[in-house]
Design a protein around this motif. Sequence first.
Motif, PDB file in Angstrom:
ATOM      1  N   TRP A   1     -13.569 -21.657 -17.820  1.00 27.88           N
ATOM      2  CA  TRP A   1     -13.752 -22.455 -16.612  1.00 27.88           C
ATOM      3  C   TRP A   1     -13.632 -23.939 -16.939  1.00 27.88           C
ATOM      4  N   ARG A   2     -13.387 -24.728 -15.910  1.00 31.67           N
ATOM      5  CA  ARG A   2     -13.210 -26.168 -16.069  1.00 31.67           C
ATOM      6  C   ARG A   2     -13.963 -26.880 -14.957  1.00 31.67           C
ATOM      7  N   TRP A   3     -14.580 -28.005 -15.313  1.00 29.58           N
ATOM      8  CA  TRP A   3     -15.313 -28.824 -14.342  1.00 29.58           C
ATOM      9  C   TRP A   3     -14.577 -30.145 -14.225  1.00 29.58           C
ATOM     10  N   ASP A   4     -13.865 -30.350 -13.123  1.00 29.09           N
ATOM     11  CA  ASP A   4     -13.159 -31.604 -12.857  1.00 29.09           C
ATOM     12  C   ASP A   4     -13.768 -32.274 -11.644  1.00 29.09           C
ATOM     13  N   GLN A   5     -13.828 -33.596 -11.708  1.00 25.59           N
ATOM     14  CA  GLN A   5     -14.289 -34.355 -10.562  1.00 25.59           C
ATOM     15  C   GLN A   5     -13.808 -35.790 -10.699  1.00 25.59           C
ATOM     16  N   SER A   6     -13.788 -36.491  -9.618  1.00 28.53           N
ATOM     17  CA  SER A   6     -13.398 -37.891  -9.625  1.00 28.53           C
ATOM     18  C   SER A   6     -14.530 -38.731 -10.193  1.00 28.53           C
ATOM     19  N   SER A   7     -14.192 -39.640 -11.106  1.00 31.86           N
ATOM     20  CA  SER A   7     -15.238 -40.525 -11.645  1.00 31.86           C
ATOM     21  C   SER A   7     -15.694 -41.529 -10.595  1.00 31.86           C
ATOM     22  N   ALA A   8     -14.863 -41.771  -9.569  1.00 33.93           N
ATOM     23  CA  ALA A   8     -15.242 -42.699  -8.506  1.00 33.93           C
ATOM     24  C   ALA A   8     -16.242 -42.064  -7.537  1.00 33.93           C
ATOM     25  N   GLN A   9     -16.151 -40.751  -7.365  1.00 35.77           N
ATOM     26  CA  GLN A   9     -17.052 -40.058  -6.453  1.00 35.77           C
ATOM     27  C   GLN A   9     -17.670 -38.867  -7.180  1.00 35.77           C
ATOM     28  N   GLU A  10     -18.489 -39.164  -8.152  1.00 38.61           N
ATOM     29  CA  GLU A  10     -19.084 -38.119  -8.984  1.00 38.61           C
ATOM     30  C   GLU A  10     -19.954 -37.187  -8.156  1.00 38.61           C
ATOM     31  N   VAL A  11     -19.740 -35.902  -8.331  1.00 37.81           N
ATOM     32  CA  VAL A  11     -20.530 -34.889  -7.630  1.00 37.81           C
ATOM     33  C   VAL A  11     -21.809 -34.610  -8.411  1.00 37.81           C
ATOM     34  N   SER A  12     -21.678 -34.431  -9.711  1.00 37.23           N
ATOM     35  CA  SER A  12     -22.811 -34.101 -10.574  1.00 37.23           C
ATOM     36  C   SER A  12     -22.416 -34.401 -12.013  1.00 37.23           C
TER      37      SER A  12
ATOM     38  N   GLU B   1     -30.118 -15.171  -5.157  1.00 38.21           N
ATOM     39  CA  GLU B   1     -30.187 -16.340  -6.034  1.00 38.21           C
ATOM     40  C   GLU B   1     -29.155 -16.238  -7.143  1.00 38.21           C
ATOM     41  N   ALA B   2     -28.692 -17.404  -7.587  1.00 39.82           N
ATOM     42  CA  ALA B   2     -27.787 -17.486  -8.727  1.00 39.82           C
ATOM     43  C   ALA B   2     -28.599 -17.934  -9.941  1.00 39.82           C
ATOM     44  N   HIS B   3     -28.197 -17.464 -11.110  1.00 42.36           N
ATOM     45  CA  HIS B   3     -28.896 -17.778 -12.354  1.00 42.36           C
ATOM     46  C   HIS B   3     -27.962 -18.592 -13.253  1.00 42.36           C
ATOM     47  N   LEU B   4     -28.506 -19.629 -13.854  1.00 41.87           N
ATOM     48  CA  LEU B   4     -27.731 -20.514 -14.723  1.00 41.87           C
ATOM     49  C   LEU B   4     -27.311 -19.780 -15.987  1.00 41.87           C
ATOM     50  N   VAL B   5     -26.013 -19.860 -16.318  1.00 43.22           N
ATOM     51  CA  VAL B   5     -25.474 -19.222 -17.514  1.00 43.22           C
ATOM     52  C   VAL B   5     -25.139 -20.278 -18.569  1.00 43.22           C
ATOM     53  N   ASP B   6     -24.437 -21.348 -18.151  1.00 45.65           N
ATOM     54  CA  ASP B   6     -23.964 -22.370 -19.091  1.00 45.65           C
ATOM     55  C   ASP B   6     -23.623 -23.623 -18.301  1.00 45.65           C
ATOM     56  N   CYS B   7     -23.675 -24.781 -18.953  1.00 48.11           N
ATOM     57  CA  CYS B   7     -23.295 -26.051 -18.331  1.00 48.11           C
ATOM     58  C   CYS B   7     -22.341 -26.797 -19.243  1.00 48.11           C
ATOM     59  N   GLY B   8     -21.536 -27.672 -18.644  1.00 42.58           N
ATOM     60  CA  GLY B   8     -20.603 -28.460 -19.426  1.00 42.58           C
ATOM     61  C   GLY B   8     -20.287 -29.782 -18.751  1.00 42.58           C
ATOM     62  N   ALA B   9     -19.708 -30.677 -19.529  1.00 38.05           N
ATOM     63  CA  ALA B   9     -19.340 -32.005 -19.038  1.00 38.05           C
ATOM     64  C   ALA B   9     -18.027 -31.930 -18.262  1.00 38.05           C
ATOM     65  N   PRO B  10     -17.798 -32.884 -17.351  1.00 38.60           N
ATOM     66  CA  PRO B  10     -16.558 -32.882 -16.582  1.00 38.60           C
ATOM     67  C   PRO B  10     -15.335 -33.189 -17.455  1.00 38.60           C
ATOM     68  N   GLY B  11     -14.176 -32.722 -16.971  1.00 33.46           N
ATOM     69  CA  GLY B  11     -12.919 -33.025 -17.629  1.00 33.46           C
ATOM     70  C   GLY B  11     -12.625 -32.198 -18.861  1.00 33.46           C
ATOM     71  N   ARG B  12     -13.340 -31.118 -19.045  1.00 32.84           N
ATOM     72  CA  ARG B  12     -13.135 -30.274 -20.228  1.00 32.84           C
ATOM     73  C   ARG B  12     -13.003 -28.816 -19.830  1.00 32.84           C
ATOM     74  N   ASN B  13     -12.295 -28.073 -20.656  1.00 31.44           N
ATOM     75  CA  ASN B  13     -12.245 -26.623 -20.509  1.00 31.44           C
ATOM     76  C   ASN B  13     -13.459 -26.036 -21.220  1.00 31.44           C
ATOM     77  N   HIS B  14     -14.061 -25.050 -20.617  1.00 30.25           N
ATOM     78  CA  HIS B  14     -15.241 -24.405 -21.188  1.00 30.25           C
ATOM     79  C   HIS B  14     -14.972 -22.911 -21.320  1.00 30.25           C
ATOM     80  N   GLU B  15     -15.574 -22.316 -22.315  1.00 28.34           N
ATOM     81  CA  GLU B  15     -15.478 -20.876 -22.545  1.00 28.34           C
ATOM     82  C   GLU B  15     -16.881 -20.353 -22.754  1.00 28.34           C
ATOM     83  N   THR B  16     -17.275 -19.402 -21.934  1.00 26.83           N
ATOM     84  CA  THR B  16     -18.616 -18.851 -22.010  1.00 26.83           C
ATOM     85  C   THR B  16     -18.517 -17.339 -22.172  1.00 26.83           C
ATOM     86  N   SER B  17     -19.156 -16.818 -23.205  1.00 29.19           N
ATOM     87  CA  SER B  17     -19.177 -15.370 -23.432  1.00 29.19           C
ATOM     88  C   SER B  17     -20.560 -14.826 -23.110  1.00 29.19           C
ATOM     89  N   VAL B  18     -20.582 -13.750 -22.360  1.00 32.76           N
ATOM     90  CA  VAL B  18     -21.849 -13.069 -22.057  1.00 32.76           C
ATOM     91  C   VAL B  18     -21.730 -11.639 -22.549  1.00 32.76           C
TER      92      VAL B  18
END
Length: 99
Positions: free
Chosen positions: A13-24, A38-55
């Motif tokens: 997964w990837r988290w992209d967002q505009s630096s001018a209008q940051e969402v989170s 309810e949703a349960h937190l699995v993993d978090c990452g910084a914007p602009g990067r590809n992430h790989e999470t194994s469960v």
Amino acid sequence: MPIGALGNVTVHWRWDQSSAQEVSQHGCLWVSVGEESEAHLVDCGAPGRNHETSVRWVGMDTYVFRVAPGNPKGPFTKPLAGLFQLAQTLVIGVSLRYE
């Protein structure tokens, strides 16, 4: 997978967002199982990067993985009704019969 066994899933997964209008500051991968409200937190990452999470805990059920804002320090659950979801994928764990 046999009944009662657990399987592995890797979510890319990837988290992209505009630096001018940051969402989170963090984008997170959330999961809900079956008919959970309810949703349960699995993993978090910084914007602009590809992430790989194994469960390694996928059993015989339906899992919805969502990318949404969050914080690695919590909260670790959020109501689905209030989750600002940007993407989702469905994983179905099935039972195989061995004869």
